[in-house]
Design a protein around this motif. Structure first.
Motif, PDB file in Angstrom:
ATOM      1  N   ARG A  10       2.275  -2.207   0.898  1.00  0.00           N
ATOM      2  CA  ARG A  10       1.634  -2.489  -0.373  1.00  0.00           C
ATOM      3  C   ARG A  10       3.008  -1.012  -0.924  1.00  0.00           C
ATOM      4  O   ARG A  10       3.733  -1.208  -1.946  1.00  0.00           O
ATOM      5  N   LEU A  11       2.487   0.347  -0.712  1.00  0.00           N
ATOM      6  CA  LEU A  11       4.049   0.719  -1.186  1.00  0.00           C
ATOM      7  C   LEU A  11       5.952   0.669  -1.657  1.00  0.00           C
ATOM      8  O   LEU A  11       5.711   0.759  -2.824  1.00  0.00           O
ATOM      9  N   SER A  12       6.100   0.179  -0.109  1.00  0.00           N
ATOM     10  CA  SER A  12       7.496   0.132  -0.914  1.00  0.00           C
ATOM     11  C   SER A  12       7.337  -1.722  -1.512  1.00  0.00           C
ATOM     12  O   SER A  12       8.674  -1.609  -2.259  1.00  0.00           O
ATOM     13  N   SER A  13       6.413  -2.551  -1.969  1.00  0.00           N
ATOM     14  CA  SER A  13       6.020  -2.958  -3.091  1.00  0.00           C
ATOM     15  C   SER A  13       6.426  -2.664  -4.472  1.00  0.00           C
ATOM     16  O   SER A  13       6.646  -3.322  -5.146  1.00  0.00           O
ATOM     17  N   PHE A  14       5.210  -1.604  -4.250  1.00  0.00           N
ATOM     18  CA  PHE A  14       6.207  -0.379  -5.729  1.00  0.00           C
ATOM     19  C   PHE A  14       7.171   0.267  -5.914  1.00  0.00           C
ATOM     20  O   PHE A  14       7.427   0.748  -7.153  1.00  0.00           O
ATOM     21  N   GLY A  15       8.356  -0.249  -4.693  1.00  0.00           N
ATOM     22  CA  GLY A  15       9.365   0.221  -4.842  1.00  0.00           C
ATOM     23  C   GLY A  15       9.900   2.034  -4.491  1.00  0.00           C
ATOM     24  O   GLY A  15      10.548   2.529  -4.480  1.00  0.00           O
ATOM     25  N   PHE A  16       8.725   2.211  -3.359  1.00  0.00           N
ATOM     26  CA  PHE A  16       8.670   3.625  -2.393  1.00  0.00           C
ATOM     27  C   PHE A  16       9.576   3.144  -1.291  1.00  0.00           C
ATOM     28  O   PHE A  16       9.062   2.307  -0.330  1.00  0.00           O
ATOM     29  N   ASP A  17      10.379   3.824  -0.819  1.00  0.00           N
ATOM     30  CA  ASP A  17      11.259   3.569  -0.086  1.00  0.00           C
ATOM     31  C   ASP A  17      11.773   4.399   1.487  1.00  0.00           C
ATOM     32  O   ASP A  17      12.700   4.401   1.868  1.00  0.00           O
ATOM     33  N   ARG A  18      11.049   5.844   1.152  1.00  0.00           N
ATOM     34  CA  ARG A  18      11.154   6.862   1.523  1.00  0.00           C
ATOM     35  C   ARG A  18      10.123   6.944   1.869  1.00  0.00           C
ATOM     36  O   ARG A  18       9.193   7.855   1.046  1.00  0.00           O
ATOM     37  N   PHE A  19       9.884   7.472   3.466  1.00  0.00           N
ATOM     38  CA  PHE A  19       7.941   7.770   3.910  1.00  0.00           C
ATOM     39  C   PHE A  19       8.065   8.592   5.245  1.00  0.00           C
ATOM     40  O   PHE A  19       9.053   8.923   5.704  1.00  0.00           O
TER      41      PHE A  19
END
Length: 247
Positions: free
Chosen positions: A40-49
């Motif tokens: 879900r976070l990656s679907s919003f454009g978050f790309d470093r975790f």
């Protein structure tokens, strides 16, 4: 965009579900909590975790390795030696980003239909130290915000305890909200976090104790659905929200 997933808790509220695995690897609607949050976070454009781990830490790292980090840039913040609580865990994880922009923090067992990119953008546009996702709902612990949306204090409805750095603080004079376990922090908050003289500390306590000196605000979205999957009796509710909004 940077994101921290807080997965290091002991998961004791889930009882038998976490006897042989960490909370992050408990399944909701057919997938682990951790996979749901990463997707879900990656679907919003978050790309470093950064994912922090403690309870059954090798199981989480092994899970990520087997799934090749789901094709994402993921680092693990290992708290096996000492559980750092939310504040200490966030501080350690934020340093791993090297100060490269604001960081969204998301509890692994929280599910919502909130637009997390909108939350992040609101934080950036306001230029504040931290932005907390909140909701008008009944809870035992409230955070209070003034008319400008700045944090002023906290209360525990069960014990009657209140806390605020403002000597004239009176609960109910300001707007009471429930904190949803999702928030955004700017790297400029790190010096204040680094001044906390204990390794393990609560981020909520830090926010309340610091709100007179730091710009800590809230955001609430209309018609927001939310579920805490940290207890057996709430897993079904979380599952329905996941099926409606995540899959």
């Amino acid at each position: 965009m940077n994101a921290i997933i807080l997965a290091a808790g002991l998961g004791t509220r889930l009882g038998a579900y976490t006897q042989d695995r960490p909370k992050a690897l408990v399944e909701v609607a057919g997938r682990t909590m951790l996979e749901h949050q990463l997707r879900r976070l990656s679907s919003f454009g978050f790309d470093r975790f950064v994912v922090n781990v403690h309870h059954f830490a090798p199981m989480v790292t092994g899970y990520l390795e087997r799934n090749r980090n789901f094709g994402l840039d993921i680092c693990v913040s290992d708290e096996s030696g000492l559980l750092l609580d939310t504040g200490g865990g966030i501080r350690k994880a934020m340093h791993m980003f090297g100060g490269s922009g604001p960081v969204l923090v998301h509890n692994v067992d929280i599910f919502s239909n909130a637009n997390l990119k909108a939350l992040y953008d609101t934080h950036v546009n306001n230029g504040c130290h931290a932005t907390l996702l909140t909701q008008k709902r009944q809870t035992s612990r409230y955070m209070y915000f003034d008319a400008a949306g700045r944090l002023t204090g906290w209360s525990n409805e069960k014990t009657g305890q209140t806390r605020s750095p403002y000597p004239d603080f009176v609960p109910r004079q300001d707007m009471a909200f429930a904190f949803q376990g999702i928030h955004v922090l700017s790297p400029e908050i790190l010096p204040a976090l680094d001044r906390v003289d204990t390794r393990a500390f609560s981020i909520t306590d830090f926010y309340v104790n610091s709100c007179a000196d730091l710009d800590i605000r809230n955001v609430s979205f209309p018609l927001m659905e939310w579920a805490d999957a940290g207890r057996p009796e709430t897993l079904e509710t979380a599952g329905k929200l996941v099926r409606d909004c995540y899959l």
